[in-house]
Design an enzyme around this catalytic site. Structure first.
Site, short mmCIF file in Angstrom:
data_model
loop_
_atom_site.label_atom_id
_atom_site.label_comp_id
_atom_site.label_asym_id
_atom_site.label_seq_id
_atom_site.Cartn_x
_atom_site.Cartn_y
_atom_site.Cartn_z
N GLY A 230 1.63 2.56 -21.25
CA GLY A 230 2.72 1.62 -21.49
C GLY A 230 3.81 1.83 -20.48
O GLY A 230 3.91 2.88 -19.86
N LYS A 231 4.67 0.79 -20.34
CA LYS A 231 5.74 0.83 -19.34
C LYS A 231 5.15 1.22 -17.98
O LYS A 231 4.17 0.66 -17.56
CB LYS A 231 6.87 1.78 -19.76
N SER A 232 5.74 2.23 -17.32
CA SER A 232 5.27 2.52 -15.96
C SER A 232 3.82 3.03 -15.96
O SER A 232 3.15 2.98 -14.94
CB SER A 232 6.20 3.54 -15.32
N ARG A 234 1.50 1.86 -17.98
CA ARG A 234 0.68 0.87 -18.67
C ARG A 234 -0.66 0.67 -17.96
O ARG A 234 -0.71 0.55 -16.76
CB ARG A 234 1.44 -0.46 -18.69
#
Ligand code: GLU
Ligand code: ZN
Length: 295
Positions: A230-232, A234
């Site tokens: 997830g996020k960076s 992901r």
């Protein structure tokens, strides 16, 4: 507990597109509901507009449809539920169970996430302040269907927690408890990253007189370095044409037996077989699983 007919739900946050980690959670929740002929509801947890990704809500719905994970009834949008949240915050505040907190982020640094109680008895006005719920000096425990016993001492391990932010936005803890109760959810199936949020939710349920759902927290898929997907970190957004192989991969991650010849089947065929074979007891009993270890 609960003998009501099964009602499950999937509650994505539209801060990004669905990835493999979200697929495992959605699939486990869908299968657990459909295996017993239960309902499966969809709720968009869009309580934080600044963190929302434009287009994500629609993309999430289209992806679920493309993977055969169909839901019952209308999609509930938490952005449409502010009236219900406001009413409960007001009530808790007026009863003295919650209070206004004016602490800045800076003032709370160095307490390791444990709220030191600065505003507990300050009697601040609500305007422009965050609202915190007083927690009791008690341990809240529950038996998770996969992770086993989990307990947390709310006073010592967490402290009073925010139910409405200073900018007026409602906290996940409040919205999730109100909506699960309002939608009649009997079974919460979600990622193990939320295991340590559950005791707060148990306290809110108790305070508001709601019955407690059953919980099943599936292992969280992590990167080789231990970071959550997830996020960076992901993994790539789910592609429609990958539905069958990714559903099969998700089933293996969930410890389900998967026949070799299913790779040419449609998503709906895979789901139909998986639903008949679903064994929640086969889900690996661990909080995390490395993505690299999945076949
Ligand atoms: N909205 C949360 C998420 O996307 C899930 C909340 C829940 O299932 O309780 O991680
Ligand atoms: Zn404070």
């Amino acid at each position: 507990m609960n003998n009501a007919p099964y009602v499950g739900r999937f509650a994505p946050t539209p801060s990004g597109l669905l990835h493999f980690g979200s697929l495992i959670a959605a699939l486990a929740s869908w299968l657990d509901a459909r295996a017993v002929g239960g309902r499966w509801l969809l709720r968009m947890e869009d309580t934080d507009p600044p963190r929302e990704m434009p287009g994500a809500r629609d993309a999430i719905l289209r992806t679920l449809e493309g993977y055969g994970l169909t839901w019952d009834g209308e999609v509930v949008m938490q952005s449409q539920r502010h009236g219900a949240y406001a009413e409960v915050v007001e009530r808790l505040f007026n009863m003295g169970l919650a209070y206004a907190c004016t602490c800045s982020r800076k003032q709370l640094e160095g307490y390791g996430g444990l709220y030191p109680g600065f505003c507990r008895n300050a009697g601040h006005a609500r305007e422009g302040a965050a609202i915190r719920l007083r927690v009791p000096e008690l341990t809240y425990r529950f038996e998770d269907r996969v992770q086993g016993q989990f307990s947390q001492h709310l006073g010592r391990e967490l402290g009073d927690f925010v139910i409405q932010r200073r900018d007026g936005l409602y906290a996940y803890q409040l919205a999730v408890v109100l909506d699960d109760a309002w939608q009649g959810v009997t079974d919460v199936v979600r990622g193990a990253d939320l295991l340590d949020n559950t005791p707060r939710q148990l306290y809110l349920q108790e305070l508001l007189g709601f019955s407690q759902p059953r919980y099943l927290h599936i292992p969280l898929i992590v990167q080789p370095d231990g970071h959550k997907l997830g996020k960076s970190y992901r993994s790539p957004p789910l592609q429609a044409e990958q539905a069958t192989p990714l559903l099969l991969r998700a089933l293996r991650a969930l410890g389900q037996t998967v026949e070799a010849d299913l790779h040419t089947a449609s998503a709906n065929e895979v789901l139909d077989i998986a639903r008949q074979r679903w064994q929640a007891a086969s889900i690996p009993r661990r909080p995390t699983m490395a993505e690299a270890d999945l076949q």
